[in-house]
Design a protein around this motif. Sequence first.
Motif, PDB file in Angstrom:
ATOM      1  N   LYS A 132      85.708  77.374  29.182  1.00  0.00           N
ATOM      2  CA  LYS A 132      84.339  77.473  29.701  1.00  0.00           C
ATOM      3  C   LYS A 132      83.611  78.576  28.952  1.00  0.00           C
ATOM      4  O   LYS A 132      83.810  79.750  29.221  1.00  0.00           O
ATOM      5  N   LEU A 167      72.019  69.845  31.068  1.00  0.00           N
ATOM      6  CA  LEU A 167      73.205  69.933  31.938  1.00  0.00           C
ATOM      7  C   LEU A 167      72.782  70.038  33.397  1.00  0.00           C
ATOM      8  O   LEU A 167      71.852  70.767  33.726  1.00  0.00           O
ATOM      9  N   SER A 205      75.090  71.491  38.973  1.00  0.00           N
ATOM     10  CA  SER A 205      76.438  71.641  39.522  1.00  0.00           C
ATOM     11  C   SER A 205      77.458  72.018  38.451  1.00  0.00           C
ATOM     12  O   SER A 205      78.557  72.457  38.762  1.00  0.00           O
ATOM     13  N   SER A 206      77.101  71.861  37.167  1.00  0.00           N
ATOM     14  CA  SER A 206      78.032  72.203  36.085  1.00  0.00           C
ATOM     15  C   SER A 206      77.704  73.531  35.411  1.00  0.00           C
ATOM     16  O   SER A 206      78.320  73.874  34.403  1.00  0.00           O
ATOM     17  N   PRO A 233      85.932  64.647  34.097  1.00  0.00           N
ATOM     18  CA  PRO A 233      85.194  64.943  35.332  1.00  0.00           C
ATOM     19  C   PRO A 233      84.423  63.716  35.822  1.00  0.00           C
ATOM     20  O   PRO A 233      84.431  63.392  37.009  1.00  0.00           O
ATOM     21  N   GLU A 254      75.423  62.292  32.047  1.00  0.00           N
ATOM     22  CA  GLU A 254      75.465  62.684  33.462  1.00  0.00           C
ATOM     23  C   GLU A 254      74.416  61.879  34.234  1.00  0.00           C
ATOM     24  O   GLU A 254      73.327  61.618  33.730  1.00  0.00           O
TER      25      GLU A 254
END
Lengths: 512, 512
Positions: A192, A411, A414-415, B3, B90
């Motif tokens: 990450k 993005l 939630s990510s 994910p 997403e």
Amino acid sequence: MPPAMKRKAARSAMKHKAAGGAAMKRKAIKTIVKKIARARQAQKAGRGKAAGKDASPAPRGGKSVEQTYQKKTQVEHILLRPDTYVGSVEMQTDTLWVWDKDAGEMQSKSVNYVPALYKIFDEILVNAADHLTRDKSMDCIKVEIDVKQGRIKVTNNGKSLPIQIHKTHKVYVPELVFGHLLTSDNYDDSEKKVTGGRNGFGAKLTNIFSNRFVVETAGKGKVYRQQWTTNMSRKGKPEIKRYTGPEYTSVEFWPDLARFGMDHLEADTVALMRRRVYDLGGTSGTRCAVHLDGKLVPLKSFEDYCALFHSGEGHVYNKPNKRWELLVARSDGDGFQQCSFVNAISTPKAGTHVQYVVDQLIDAILAKANKAAGKGSDIKRVQVKNHLWIFVNCLIENPAFSSQTKEMMTLKASSFGSTCDLSKAFIEEVIEKTDIVNAVVSDAQARMTAQMDKTGKSGVKGKRILGIPKLEDANEAGGKKGGFFVACGIICYFCCFLVAVSISCHIVVGCS
Amino acid sequence: MPPAMKRKAARSAMKHKAAGGAAMKRKAIKTIVKKIARARQAQKAGRGKAAGKDASPAPRGGKSVEQTYQKKTQVEHILLRPDTYVGSVEMQTDTLWVWDKDAGEMQSKSVNYVPALYKIFDEILVNAADHLTRDKSMDCIKVEIDVKQGRIKVTNNGKSLPIQIHKTHKVYVPELVFGHLLTSDNYDDSEKKVTGGRNGFGAKLTNIFSNRFVVETAGKGKVYRQQWTTNMSRKGKPEIKRYTGPEYTSVEFWPDLARFGMDHLEADTVALMRRRVYDLGGTSGTRCAVHLDGKLVPLKSFEDYCALFHSGEGHVYNKPNKRWELLVARSDGDGFQQCSFVNAISTPKAGTHVQYVVDQLIDAILAKANKAAGKGSDIKRVQVKNHLWIFVNCLIENPAFSSQTKEMMTLKASSFGSTCDLSKAFIEEVIEKTDIVNAVVSDAQARMTAQMDKTGKSGVKGKRILGIPKLEDANEAGGKKGGFFVACGIICYFCCFLVAVSISCHIVVGCS
């Protein structure tokens, strides 16, 4: 780029004509005409090759199958279709904030610039900022914009790149990183990371759009130096020497200005680049000193940075946690304004990070505004948003963007790998200091009155809900207004009647 | 995409739980868990390979140099970083116009969709539209969206692709065009083309994001068929047979829904795709019949198409020349709205083509509005723009876009290859039919009044010019308004005085 080159030749000629230097003029035209001729020859050679005796009969517009259906290498593709990699190579005019060196301040003004040139500069800056995130010992970034030489250099004092051969790809690691497309140390998403690099294009794009590109990395007893020329097409041999000084990595490049229709680094472009260095100074935290052309950029915090744009009172700064900081002010009401950064990347087209924060603000302000506006009011979210001016600096894990130019983050919240919940106290402070609720309400009421005045004359309604108060409420409001006028009328009428009666009495009495 | 797959497994499980089908539920979970396991194995294998005995000692976070610095093939890169090629994978929620099949109308509503899935569908549609531009004999495009099978098919009746080996690349032309990256028949910019394809990614992206992808092209006595599976990684052999029917080309594909976090083509996605087919029907001119799931899309013109969005009066349509057509209506005043197409490509983020037309409208409307608002008024361009709703359909030579997803055109107006000068008569008609000047003026005046009411309470001003009338003018306006009240006061006072005098006279007289 023949059209850009032609423009350049014309502009260059005009410039030199104005300066009166006939010899210089001839020289400039000669150089540029040569370049155009070379570009044309290359184009013809390409066509000639495809049109050779092996080619199939022409299926379309006199072209053979081989001429019609072409395949490119990736470097050829980047130079032919730069837009998706670095943005447009055409000059464009926009109103942007730039750093005025002489005035020593940020100025919002109309600037002529080439997005692609700005982007290849930005890529190297983001590389340095990424190194800062990874290397906790690094504390300095130096940027030189050498207008005379058309040369840019970015140096950081972080740990050097590994000066060793990559066993899979059989080249030195610095060569792989700066000279081979689709290479990156950011491909592993199980890690990450809050860095800006993601795609493995970055510095290679700068190399491809430069006449000359030099990398140096020094540390652990060695210094590595390698040079590429002519749009990354000619690679120099790596030079490795003994070295005992402090670690550093530098990237120095001479942009291929002809591709951007320029013959020198123009003033507006330089002002925009300088602004970008100030961005870096304002977003890189207290640890790192950023230098521009030998002088320290005097910004200690993001709050300092924001103060370059707005002046005066009425704004609120907040840093809810290590990954988020923001400043909220009020716009002039004609549209939402924002200035935002994700992992040191400037996001002029905002995105999910800005929306995430703005949504929280709108929720709170809208509730207050509807309450203040009274029964029947139905203020829209956009009406609140149009009054906001927001500055956001955040670190996001493995961010995704709408394009390689990374102007908008996509993005989903939630990510993000972190949250930024705005406290009730902060929102209260925003509402109090910016007086935004009053601004929204008075605007909405003014708009509502204007809407009602237009009844019967309105334009296309379509299938939209207009977001103005419901019809019965508007009528009721109109009724109240009407009632006021009726009351005024009655009072006036009564006054006039009294006057008339009195005068007539007076006359009658006087006559008697 | 572990994910996304996890989400999918959970959603799928929930769905089947709700349906009560225990056996189906088990089966769905089993299938998806298998996929996740496969994806994890692949990831581990990749890491294991890099971490083999050949790897160098770990420089960063316990990883070797070979693990840290990775190089990707282009297909690997596209699957790993889809954002810059096809947009986000997403799920996102936006308010969009979609086609409601049951209601038989366009609806603006909140939809959940995956931009990347929408884009790979769009690429095939744009391919068909490009063929229409090139091939004057083509007059039909058929689109099937088979929800049950998760299958999409687009067929056109234009000339077939050349069924022959490409002598440079040694493969059949259809294989080169649909199965090799960076191949295109649109790379030659000396040809001025008004097609949508530019980059040589197009259909290959659809192939890469599909489980199965089948191409057929038929003409000149032959039919060619080829299939790819597993994200373009497995290529079938070309099958060539004799054929005597009419020419056609079809692309049929089964999107790799797991990559988009889905296990079936969801309703919102399908509604959005259907809308895109209507776009095509509305922008492809009178020559071409567009069919959706076996039914003709009943749109004969761009004007017909626009009428799906707005209803009622107050709009003006114009087609100044063969390459441009537009319709102007009024928005609700809270923001500019637009719907635009460049060479059949939908540009939801507008760009230079829209700006070009809008600038002409704003110039004319602003002049009228400032005149109507009277001396001292200083209405801003954005205040006019916020009232416009515009539909543009144009053909541009060799357009450039801000990204591969082509949502915004960036080519500058001088390179469009055509002009669209709005006539004075057209602009007059817009002003008359939409009543936009009145709307702008009353809004601006309402805003100005609101601004003046707030004096002393205003928020952050910064270094901006607020675009409201200059201070002296505003004061003057205030002065005039004040004068009116003073005059009213004097008249009232005089009336009261008269009444008082009269009454007192009356009393005096009465008493006498």
